[in-house]
Design an enzyme around this catalytic site. Structure first.
Site, PDB file in Angstrom:
ATOM      1  N   ASP A   6       0.840  -1.117   0.008  1.00 11.52           N
ATOM      2  CA  ASP A   6       0.103   0.036   0.007  1.00 11.52           C
ATOM      3  C   ASP A   6       0.965   1.305  -0.074  1.00 11.52           C
ATOM      4  O   ASP A   6       1.531   1.624   1.172  1.00 11.52           O
ATOM      5  CB  ASP A   6      -0.926   0.015   1.224  1.00 11.52           C
ATOM      6  CG  ASP A   6      -1.830   1.349   1.214  1.00 11.52           C
ATOM      7  OD1 ASP A   6      -1.567   2.215   0.744  1.00 11.52           O
ATOM      8  OD2 ASP A   6      -2.561   1.563   2.425  1.00 11.52           O
ATOM      9  N   LYS A  69       2.438  11.257  -3.366  1.00 14.94           N
ATOM     10  CA  LYS A  69       1.595  10.555  -4.026  1.00 14.94           C
ATOM     11  C   LYS A  69       0.682  11.519  -4.856  1.00 14.94           C
ATOM     12  O   LYS A  69       0.062  11.204  -5.737  1.00 14.94           O
ATOM     13  CB  LYS A  69       0.712   9.701  -2.996  1.00 14.94           C
ATOM     14  CG  LYS A  69      -0.158   8.693  -3.936  1.00 14.94           C
ATOM     15  CD  LYS A  69      -0.858   7.671  -2.682  1.00 14.94           C
ATOM     16  CE  LYS A  69      -1.758   6.936  -3.406  1.00 14.94           C
ATOM     17  NZ  LYS A  69      -2.185   6.031  -2.370  1.00 14.94           N
ATOM     18  N   GLU A 146      -7.391   0.601  -4.586  1.00 10.21           N
ATOM     19  CA  GLU A 146      -7.285   0.307  -2.847  1.00 10.21           C
ATOM     20  C   GLU A 146      -8.742  -0.084  -2.421  1.00 10.21           C
ATOM     21  O   GLU A 146      -8.777  -0.876  -1.405  1.00 10.21           O
ATOM     22  CB  GLU A 146      -7.098   1.622  -2.586  1.00 10.21           C
ATOM     23  CG  GLU A 146      -5.558   2.025  -2.446  1.00 10.21           C
ATOM     24  CD  GLU A 146      -4.989   3.498  -2.469  1.00 10.21           C
ATOM     25  OE1 GLU A 146      -5.663   4.182  -1.922  1.00 10.21           O
ATOM     26  OE2 GLU A 146      -3.974   3.749  -2.803  1.00 10.21           O
ATOM     27  N   ASP A 168     -12.826   4.990   1.404  1.00 13.61           N
ATOM     28  CA  ASP A 168     -11.419   4.820   1.623  1.00 13.61           C
ATOM     29  C   ASP A 168     -11.017   6.134   1.722  1.00 13.61           C
ATOM     30  O   ASP A 168     -10.784   6.906   0.680  1.00 13.61           O
ATOM     31  CB  ASP A 168     -10.623   4.000   0.779  1.00 13.61           C
ATOM     32  CG  ASP A 168      -9.119   3.746   0.797  1.00 13.61           C
ATOM     33  OD1 ASP A 168      -8.769   4.353   1.816  1.00 13.61           O
ATOM     34  OD2 ASP A 168      -8.666   2.941  -0.195  1.00 13.61           O
TER      35      ASP A 168
END
Ligand code: AMP
Length: 497
Positions: A6, A69, A146, A168
């Site tokens: 992850d 990210k 994800e 999420d």
């Protein structure tokens, strides 16, 4: 062994399938399960990743990179000393560190991984993630969305059919996924959310509030003091986390600045209600994004049988309250640590790919509408958002001028309609198809094919049917048409047949 990674905005994790066939998080050198996604360049040769890097954020802010990210898939570069680093390079360093942890822990060489990405990541962002894997010297066998990973972590061994909503919310992104789980098949129906909304936005809101309160009580503006700002940022995040378990907390930074009377300390008290109020517009945005996703999916909220929460920011009581309010009486699945659920799901997918575990099919859908620009500058759709992939779609185009020698195919992604009802077009790249049939306008037939593979990566090919001239590209150029990051040139001389 195929590990699951992850690669998060704030923290990253690596997991594997243990001897009992269960997914397990690998502990890093500091005994932690989470490794901060932070990189510190001490000098050209020495680079630190994780907790050690995070502790440099205040004093060595100019050589420390966090939240990379959020920049994946853009042309952004971080300048460190003489050299510029791209987001895939920085992410590659994080991946390499995680691999090192895995190799030490498992005492074997690891060469392959499943890496998770937000469902909403577009082609540029997915390509950038694959590149990060290449730079880390690892083969990414699958880019797993994800929320799908989170559903896998909860869904293994679940027999009964269920309609699941996965919410999420991590450090930088918010993914909303509607999926059906039945007979070892996990079918995504619709996705929504935002790649620019997450825990960090709550921190920023809190930083703003702390700065304003400090200015009001001390008459000092700390917003231009980078060291003070960094300290406030770190303490604001801590306060936000504290407020998930207590009703009141304090933000305390001794000697934050010098006043006319000597050193000044930052000492503020924050209550949970106040935090919820300060961040109310973010909660409102979350609520609107959920509503929009249900509208797009064409189902009512009653369709949901269980809500799976993932991502560290889903621990905020204000977030959970909002979910309970939107889905009264629906089971909230929170048994698996929301920080770990995605990495665990990625490890399960790795176990399925290596044959250690029995297979569960996952079918994801595209997050954006993909198409080309025509001669009028209009968007022509080839693959609408929420289409299951892998998929291949073609459309015929022709020329607008007599004896045209080439056409430019400008590939676009169309995002959610803005408030004014307009589509927001993002350029994914363009290519020229040369040496086409020399003929009168409207005669040539140019077949444009979009293919999305199992990683959500787009390949585009164009074929001039008469001459057989063909060109194929994987999109790598990035930029925004409406934001004018790259010149918005027309997909010249191309109209639909
Ligand atoms: P992730 O990207 O899933 O690692 O999530 C990181 C985000 O979750 C960061 O913004 C954290 O501040 C936030 N977070 C982690 N734990 C908590 C908590 N207990 N309460 C509120 N936010 C949290």
């Amino acid at each position: 062994m195929i590990v699951g990674i992850d690669l998060g905005t704030s923290n990253s994790l690596v997991a594997f399938i243990n001897r009992e066939g269960k997914a397990e998080i690998i502990i890093n050198e500091r005994g932690s399960r989470l490794t901060p996604s932070v990189v510190y360049f001490k000098n050209e040769q020495e680079v630190m990743v994780g907790e050690l890097a995070r502790s440099q954020l205040i004093l060595k802010a100019d050589r420390t990179i966090s939240s990379i990210k959020r920049q994946m898939g853009t042309n952004y570069q971080v300048e460190i000393g003489e050299r510029g680093y791209t987001p895939p390079e920085i992410s590659g360093l994080i991946l390499r560190k995680l691999l090192q942890y895995a190799q030490e822990y498992l005492e074997q060489e690891i060469t392959a991984a499943v890496v998770t990405v937000p469902a909403y990541f577009n082609d540029n962002q997915r390509q950038a993630t694959l590149l990060a894997g290449e730079m880390a010297g690892i083969k990414i066998l699958k880019l797993l969305n994800e929320p799908t990973a989170a559903a896998l972590a909860y869904g293994v061994n679940r027999e009964k059919k269920e309609n699941i909503l996965v919410l999420d919310i991590g450090g930088g992104t918010f993914d909303i996924t509607l999926m059906e789980y039945q007979d070892e098949v996990c079918q995504v129906l619709c996705i929504g959310g935002s790649s620019q909304l997450g825990g960090l936005d709550f921190d920023k809101q809190l930083v703003k509030h702390i700065l304003e309160t400090f200015k009001m009580s001390n008459g000092i503006d700390l917003s231009a003091d980078p060291i003070a700002l960094q300290q406030i940022h770190i303490n604001a995040e801590k306060a936000k986390v504290d407020l998930s378990s207590v009703n009141e907390c304090s933000v305390l930074v001794p000697y934050i600045t010098m006043g006319t009377q000597g050193p000044v300390h930052l000492n503020q008290t924050l209550r949970r209600e106040e935090f919820n109020h300060i961040c109310s517009y973010l909660f409102k945005e979350i609520s609107e994004l959920i509503e929009q996703t249900f509208t797009r999916a064409g189902v009512s909220k009653e369709w949901v049988e269980a809500v799976v929460l993932a991502g560290g920011a889903s621990r905020m009581p204000g977030f959970k309250d909002l979910v309970k309010q939107l889905f009264p009486g629906v089971e909230l699945r929170v048994e698996i640590n929301p920080d770990e659920v995605v990495a665990l799901g990625a490890a399960l997918e790795g176990g399925m790919l290596s044959g250690e575990l029995s297979h569960i099919e996952t079918h994801d859908v595209t997050g954006h509408t993909l198409g080309v620009e025509d001669n009028q500058g209009e968007f022509v759709s080839l693959i609408p958002a929420n289409t299951p992939y892998p998929i291949s779609e073609s459309r015929l185009f022709t020329t607008v001028n007599d004896f045209q020698e080439e056409v430019i195919i400008h590939i676009l992604q169309q995002d959610e309609l803005g408030d004014a009802g307009e589509g927001i077009n993002v350029s994914l790249g363009k290519f020229h198809l040369e040496n086409i049939q020399k003929a009168k306008a409207g005669e040539p037939s140019i077949d444009v094919t979009f293919t999305i593979d199992e990683n959500g990566i787009l390949n585009v090919s164009a074929l001039d049917i008469e001459t057989g001239t063909q060109k194929e590209i994987q999109i790598t150029e990035t930029g925004y048409v409406d934001g004018n990051k790259i010149p918005a040139r027309r997909g010249r001389d191309l109209i639909i047949l």
